[in-house]
Scaffold this motif. Structure first.
Motif, short mmCIF file in Angstrom:
data_model
loop_
_atom_site.label_atom_id
_atom_site.label_comp_id
_atom_site.label_asym_id
_atom_site.label_seq_id
_atom_site.Cartn_x
_atom_site.Cartn_y
_atom_site.Cartn_z
N TYR A 122 -17.52 -20.85 -34.63
CA TYR A 122 -17.06 -21.76 -35.67
C TYR A 122 -18.04 -22.91 -35.87
O TYR A 122 -18.77 -23.30 -34.96
CB TYR A 122 -15.70 -22.37 -35.27
N ASP A 123 -18.00 -23.49 -37.05
CA ASP A 123 -18.74 -24.71 -37.33
C ASP A 123 -17.87 -25.89 -36.92
O ASP A 123 -17.35 -26.64 -37.74
CB ASP A 123 -19.09 -24.79 -38.82
N CYS A 124 -17.68 -26.02 -35.61
CA CYS A 124 -16.80 -27.05 -35.07
C CYS A 124 -17.59 -27.97 -34.14
O CYS A 124 -18.80 -27.82 -33.98
CB CYS A 124 -15.64 -26.41 -34.30
N ARG A 125 -16.91 -28.93 -33.56
CA ARG A 125 -17.49 -29.79 -32.53
C ARG A 125 -16.68 -29.60 -31.25
O ARG A 125 -15.45 -29.42 -31.32
CB ARG A 125 -17.44 -31.26 -32.97
N VAL A 126 -17.34 -29.64 -30.11
CA VAL A 126 -16.65 -29.42 -28.84
C VAL A 126 -16.98 -30.55 -27.87
O VAL A 126 -18.14 -30.91 -27.69
CB VAL A 126 -17.06 -28.07 -28.21
N LEU A 127 -15.92 -31.08 -27.26
CA LEU A 127 -16.07 -32.08 -26.21
C LEU A 127 -15.61 -31.44 -24.90
O LEU A 127 -14.44 -31.07 -24.75
CB LEU A 127 -15.22 -33.32 -26.50
N GLY A 128 -16.52 -31.28 -23.97
CA GLY A 128 -16.19 -30.70 -22.69
C GLY A 128 -15.79 -31.76 -21.68
O GLY A 128 -16.27 -32.90 -21.73
N VAL A 129 -14.90 -31.39 -20.77
CA VAL A 129 -14.47 -32.26 -19.68
C VAL A 129 -14.59 -31.46 -18.39
O VAL A 129 -14.09 -30.33 -18.31
CB VAL A 129 -13.01 -32.72 -19.86
N ASP A 130 -15.24 -32.03 -17.38
CA ASP A 130 -15.30 -31.33 -16.10
C ASP A 130 -15.44 -32.31 -14.95
O ASP A 130 -16.06 -33.37 -15.09
CB ASP A 130 -16.46 -30.33 -16.07
N ILE A 131 -14.91 -31.90 -13.80
CA ILE A 131 -14.91 -32.75 -12.62
C ILE A 131 -16.23 -32.67 -11.85
O ILE A 131 -16.54 -33.55 -11.06
CB ILE A 131 -13.73 -32.36 -11.69
#
Length: 216
Positions: free
Chosen positions: A69-78
């Motif tokens: 997709y032409d989307c934006r992604v914000l990743g979260v990780d420990i």
């Protein structure tokens, strides 16, 4: 548990070897591609939207979303190691990654909003599922897709040999019952049928899409 030095170590932690599902390399190729069909069926067209990838690791599924997709992604990780590798692995200006501590701080204040979110093989492992699910309910504006074990899998390191493993708790306490906790914070919208030839040991997993619970 989640300290890693290279891509191969990372893959082996994220997708462990399963007798019925193959080694981590096979699972990485097969399951990553298959997740795209679950995203499409559960979340619809994500083009133009911001997606939160909770427990993103090195961005395996963030990369898949951006390819789809032409989307934006914000990743979260420990894991600092995985966050460091994620930027290089995903390699997109439409992707950013933040620490778990930053996610908590922003979500608690209402300063983080994503259109949709995914939590794949994550909530079964977290220290305090009730806390994280509550924060997800604050951060997600529309839908949340969860793929999870039916049981709790606590990450531990064997004190005798130092091996990393997951302790399976088949009867978790109410404070760690992911499915029940999600029902408290979200409205269950649909159950996605998982293909046995795609997901390792499919009988031990479930996949559901949740929506925002309407305020009374």
């Amino acid at each position: 548990m989640f300290k890693v030095q290279d891509l191969e170590q990372t893959k082996n932690i994220i997708l462990t070897e399963e007798q019925q599902g193959g080694d981590y390399r096979q699972r990485w190729e097969r399951e990553t591609e298959y997740m795209k069909t679950l995203f499409a069926g559960g979340l619809g067209d994500l083009s133009g939207k911001t997606v939160l990838d909770f427990g993103c690791g090195i961005g395996r599924l963030s990369k898949a979303l951006l390819e789809q997709y032409d989307c934006r992604v914000l990743g979260v990780d420990i894991s600092p190691d995985m966050r460091r590798m994620a930027a290089e692995y995903v390699n997109s200006d439409r992707f950013s990654v933040i620490s778990y501590e930053m996610f908590c701080a922003l979500a608690e204040r209402g300063g983080l909003k994503a259109d949709c979110a995914i939590a794949v093989y994550v909530l079964q492992h977290v220290f305090d599922p009730a806390h994280d699910i509550k924060l997800l309910s604050r951060a997600v504006a529309d839908k949340l897709l969860v793929l999870n074990l039916k049981h709790r899998a606590v990450p531990v390191i064997d004190s005798e040999n130092g091996r990393k493993k997951f302790y399976i708790d088949k009867q978790p306490e109410a404070s760690a019952d992911v499915a029940a906790l999600l029902e408290q914070q979200f409205t269950a919208l649909s159950e996605l049928e998982l293909a046995a030839e795609k997901i390792s040991v499919v009988t031990k997993h479930w996949c559901r899409v949740y929506g925002k619970k309407e305020s009374k």
